[in-house]
Design an enzyme around this catalytic site. Sequence first.
Site, short mmCIF file in Angstrom:
data_model
loop_
_atom_site.label_atom_id
_atom_site.label_comp_id
_atom_site.label_asym_id
_atom_site.label_seq_id
_atom_site.Cartn_x
_atom_site.Cartn_y
_atom_site.Cartn_z
N LYS A 63 3.91 -19.33 41.49
CA LYS A 63 2.65 -20.08 41.46
C LYS A 63 2.79 -21.30 40.56
CE LYS A 63 0.03 -15.94 42.56
NZ LYS A 63 -0.64 -14.74 42.04
N GLN A 67 -2.99 -12.55 36.38
CA GLN A 67 -2.16 -11.85 37.36
C GLN A 67 -2.49 -10.35 37.38
OE1 GLN A 67 -0.01 -13.25 39.63
NE2 GLN A 67 0.21 -11.19 40.47
N ASP A 90 -9.39 -17.95 41.82
CA ASP A 90 -8.85 -16.86 42.64
C ASP A 90 -9.94 -15.90 43.10
OD1 ASP A 90 -6.76 -15.64 43.96
OD2 ASP A 90 -6.18 -14.37 42.27
#
Length: 279
Positions: free
Chosen positions: A53, A97, A120
Amino acid sequence: MENLILDGKLVAQSVKDSLVERVSKLKQNGVTPCLATILVGDDPSSETYVKMKGNACEKVGIQSMRIHLPKETKTEELLETIQKLNDDEGVHGILLQHPVPSHIDERKAFEAIDIRKDVDGVTSIGYGQTAFGFGQYPSCTPAAIMKILDYYQIPIEGKHAVVIGRSPILGKPVSALLLNENATVTTCHSRTTNLAEMVKLADIVVAAVGKPNFIQGDWIKKGAVVLDAGYNKGNIGDVDYEACRINASAITPVPGGVGPVTISMLLKHTVDAAEETLV
Ligand code: NAP
């Protein structure tokens, strides 16, 4: 029957190409879009995902701020880190994450992310907005699935979509996004009793189960479109690809399907969030 392979790399490239000019305009206005990634612990796959990413950000001119916390980090310490990033005007997107070590309250940490930086789509507010149809940043994998359908101009309205999986970051939001586009949606899960029969009804199948080669070829109706969000050890999807492609009119491979588009949507959401600071 000749079927279409839905090429995620191609779709991801088109998303990234569309960002280059936007990033350069932002920079002319004194804003460098910045995504902060937080990794807790040393799970090797998570480390790889975060690295991928970060690298993808840098390739399109987005700054990547990488925060790596030890696996002993307490929930409160993680919340403090998130708060600092919320307060930092130079940070436009925050990605924690998943999964974090089990002693951490992951939900509490997700909820601590400022909605303006929730690129996200992990907060409950973000999910609620997505379900209501005005969410700015849906979770990136659901957004990627919708982008693939859009890129290949696959009709959604009036189609029966069957989603296998109901996780808050994948199955539920993709069901909501498909419903918002006027599909008739069935969301299946581990307690669904007649899964094969359900999938056989689908015009669009979304696999989000987390079990390698789980979706069987004879479950796929002739002409159905199959999207495989699964990403299991050894680069294996949730769909038995060779068997399912026989009946499918279009199908995503693994790797090279949903995965690359997911990353490109994260970049897009970060640029969107940076642009919001200009208005
Ligand atoms: P998850 O949180 O483990 O959820 C899995 C879902 O599958 C649950 O809703 C579960 O039902 C359902 N399920 C499990 N066994 C089932 C069965 N036998 N029959 C029907 N449903 C069943 O997983 P996730 O985070 O959503 O991820 C799913 C997959 O997508 C994984 O392979 C993951 O690696 C992949 N993924 C890929 C990306 C990407 O960028 N490509 C991003 C995120 C995730 P219950 O709710 O009843 O337990």
